[in-house]
Structure formats: structure tokens, C-alpha cells
Design an enzyme around this catalytic site. Structure first.
Site, mmCIF file in Angstrom:
data_model
loop_
_atom_site.group_PDB
_atom_site.id
_atom_site.type_symbol
_atom_site.label_atom_id
_atom_site.label_comp_id
_atom_site.label_asym_id
_atom_site.label_seq_id
_atom_site.Cartn_x
_atom_site.Cartn_y
_atom_site.Cartn_z
ATOM 1 N N VAL A 166 50.841 44.119 41.411
ATOM 2 C CA VAL A 166 50.482 44.289 42.810
ATOM 3 C C VAL A 166 49.089 44.906 42.843
ATOM 4 O O VAL A 166 48.826 45.883 42.144
ATOM 5 C CB VAL A 166 51.480 45.196 43.555
ATOM 6 C CG1 VAL A 166 51.107 45.293 45.032
ATOM 7 C CG2 VAL A 166 52.907 44.680 43.392
ATOM 8 N N CYS A 167 48.186 44.321 43.620
ATOM 9 C CA CYS A 167 46.847 44.886 43.840
ATOM 10 C C CYS A 167 46.129 45.105 42.510
ATOM 11 O O CYS A 167 46.010 44.191 41.695
ATOM 12 C CB CYS A 167 46.972 46.164 44.655
ATOM 13 S SG CYS A 167 45.425 46.787 45.351
ATOM 14 N N ALA A 168 45.630 46.319 42.267
ATOM 15 C CA ALA A 168 44.862 46.619 41.054
ATOM 16 C C ALA A 168 45.685 46.477 39.789
ATOM 17 O O ALA A 168 45.126 46.446 38.683
ATOM 18 C CB ALA A 168 44.277 48.029 41.136
#
Length: 319
Positions: free
Chosen positions: A105-107
Site C-alpha cells: 500500500v502506498c510507499a
């Protein structure tokens, strides 16, 4: 029993973690065989929001049915953020090589990239980190402005709330869309967005209300936006009169009618098709317009709408 393991790095965003965890926890409440575990390289991890979290410090033994999820963390740059140890990266690689699924998720996509799992595979991340992820991992096939991607059991999502969409997608793949819809409904996530949906879409802009009748109609339109949908049919699906539906829809969506909402979805999907090489005429037919004239007309009503032609033609602005 499938184990879902969340890998916690310093500064982890709570919603990156809690959203997917809630999805699998809710699925377990409905009788699906899921257990959730949290692992980190230190027993206590401080979240980006200041809440301390406790995790196990030994990488668990996994099988091919288990899932690893790496939530994102707060960072200005991916290169300047936290990183998994060599042992943690090897654990990710070994799980994938053994037939397991690894998600981010994300980074969190940066952890997958450092483990070599993005090379030659489609991936995405939060729009703030897309350029840097592409530069740091040039062999990855970055897909911009989508909610999530899946490629050979490597699943990446854009960030924050899109982790919920990623988790619901995995449920749908494993157990069918009915379970995913049941979990989404229980979590009051009325629309389960598809991976190709833009990070800023009509379903996000017009879903922040709590009117259940309008959500049911939007669910129907979202699923069948390419088809003619008479107002009487939509009203029957919501269990209200046509006049009541129009009034409720207008109030819940900030002034839209069901038809205008459907047209907005058609235009957004047409833009996506054109971005991927379709002609305006072909895109118009695929999203349900009889020809391109209506598509062009709707674009001209929206200020600063850019008409993107296929490769070989420069962009132009209508209206």
C-alpha cells in the site's frame, strides 16, 4: 487457515494498515479462514499518527495460501524513508517464489522494489511517489493514476484508502464478488472500485454521503453505465418513486441527476480508453454513446477539459 501478515515499518500510516486489516478481519467474522499477524524488525513501531504498535519480530513460516502486505509509511522521499533489512527482503522474495502473494500500500511498493519483486511487473503507488518509484526501480512497469495493479501475485495500491480496494479485490478473486460486496457493505464502503479506476474519480467525488437508496442506485449505474438505464428502472431498484429518487440523488451528490452521474462515468472511462490508444469514436462506442458527438459535447461543457488523442496527435482543449 490463511495467514495475512502485515509488515510494519517505522512511521507506518494507520489507514494503510487498518483498512486492509479490517477487510480480512471482517471476512473472518463471516466465516472465512483468515488469521492476521503483524511483524516488524523491532517489537514496537511508532505509527505516523503517533500511536505505538506492537508486532512480533520473527518472520513467520508461510505457505502459498498466505498473504504478505506491506503498508506505507510517512516519508518525503522513498530513498530517505525506512527500509527492510536484507533478511526481510529475502523473506518477501522467498514467499513469492514459493507461490505466495505479496502486496503493498502506498510507499510500501518501495519495499517490494528493493526486494526485486517489481522488476518486469506492473505496479503503482501514491501519486506523490510515482516519479521517484519509477526512477529508483527502472525495470518496474509503473502504471500511473490507478487504484491498484496485480501482476504475477505482486499487488500494489495507490495509497491510504486504496488499500481497502486492494484487499476487497483479493477477497473477490479468492472467494467471489459476493463475499467482497458483503464485506464492503458491512464496512460501509458502498463502492468496491476496480483497479483501473483513477485515483480521483466520480465514484470518489460523489460517494461521501450516507443515503442508502442513492448508494444502491449508484451501485447499479457503476456496474451498467454503458447501458440505457431508464429512471423508472433505477427508482424501482431503490424502492422509491422517480420523483423521490431525483430529489434524493440531487441532494446526495451535490446537484447531479442519475443521468448526469452516468454520463460522468462514461466520460471518465472514455478518457481512460483514449489514454490507452483508442480513438475518440471507438471510446465513445465502448462506453455506450451511439457516436462521438455526445462525448465531445459533454467534454465541451466542462471547463479546462483536455481531449487526449492517441499517440501521434497532440492534445487539444475543447470548449
Amino acid at each position: 487457515m490463511s495467514l495475512v501478515v502485515f509488515v510494519l515499518l517505522p512511521g507506518v500510516h494507520l489507514l494503510d494498515l487498518a483498512g486492509p486489516a479490517q477487510v480480512f478481519s471482517t471476512a473472518a467474522d463471516f466465516g472465512q479462514p483468515y488469521r492476521i499477524a503483524y511483524v516488524a524488525e523491532h517489537e514496537q513501531v511508532l505509527s505516523a499518527q503517533g500511536l505505538p504498535l506492537i508486532a512480533r519480530t520473527r518472520w513467520p513460516q508461510l505457505n502459498g495460501d498466505d498473504l504478505i502486505v506491506v503498508p506505507g509509511w510517512r516519508t518525503r522521499t522513498l530513498g530517505g524513508g525506512p527500509a527492510l533489512s536484507d533478511a526481510g527482503s529475502a523473506w518477501l522474495r522467498e514467499h513469492h517464489a514459493a507461490g505466495g502473494t505479496v502486496a503493498s500500500v502506498c510507499a510500501g511498493a518501495e519495499a517490494l522494489g528493493r526486494a526485486g519483486l517489481l522488476d518486469g511487473r506492473r505496479c503503482t503507488t501514491h501519486h506523490d511517489h510515482q516519479d521517484e518509484l519509477a526512477a529508483r526501480h527502472p525495470h518496474a512497469l509503473l502504471v500511473r493514476d490507478v487504484l491498484f495493479t496485480t501482476d504475477d501475485r505482486v499487488v500494489t495500491s495507490a495509497g491510504i484508502a486504496s488499500g481497502i480496494d486492494l484487499a476487497l479485490h483479493l477477497l473477490a478473486v479468492r472467494h467471489g464478488p459476493a463475499l467482497a460486496a458483503q464485506v464492503a457493505r458491512d464496512m460501509v464502503v458502498y463502492a468496491r472500485r476496480n483497479g483501473h479506476e483513477p485515483q480521483d474519480s466520480a465514484m470518489l467525488r460523489h460517494r461521501s454521503h450516507l443515503d442508502d437508496a442513492v448508494h444502491r442506485v449508484q451501485d447499479l449505474i457503476d456496474a451498467r453505465f454503458t447501458e440505457p438505464l431508464p429512471l423508472a428502472h433505477l427508482a424501482a431498484g431503490a424502492g422509491v418513486s422517480e420523483r423521490t429518487l431525483t430529489r434524493l440523488f440531487h441532494r446526495a451528490t451535490g446537484g447531479l441527476t442519475p443521468l448526469r452521474y452516468q454520463q460522468t462515468l462514461r466520460v471518465e472511462h472514455a478518457e481512460h480508453l483514449i489514454d490507452h490508444g483508442a480513438t475518440v469514436e471507438s471510446a465513445a462506442r465502448q462506453v455506450g454513446f451511439e457516436d462521438a458527438r455526445m462525448l465531445r459535447r459533454l467534454r465541451s461543457r466542462t471547463p479546462h477539459t483536455t481531449v487526449r488523442e492517441p499517440s501521434g496527435h497532440g492534445p487539444r482543449t475543447d470548449g
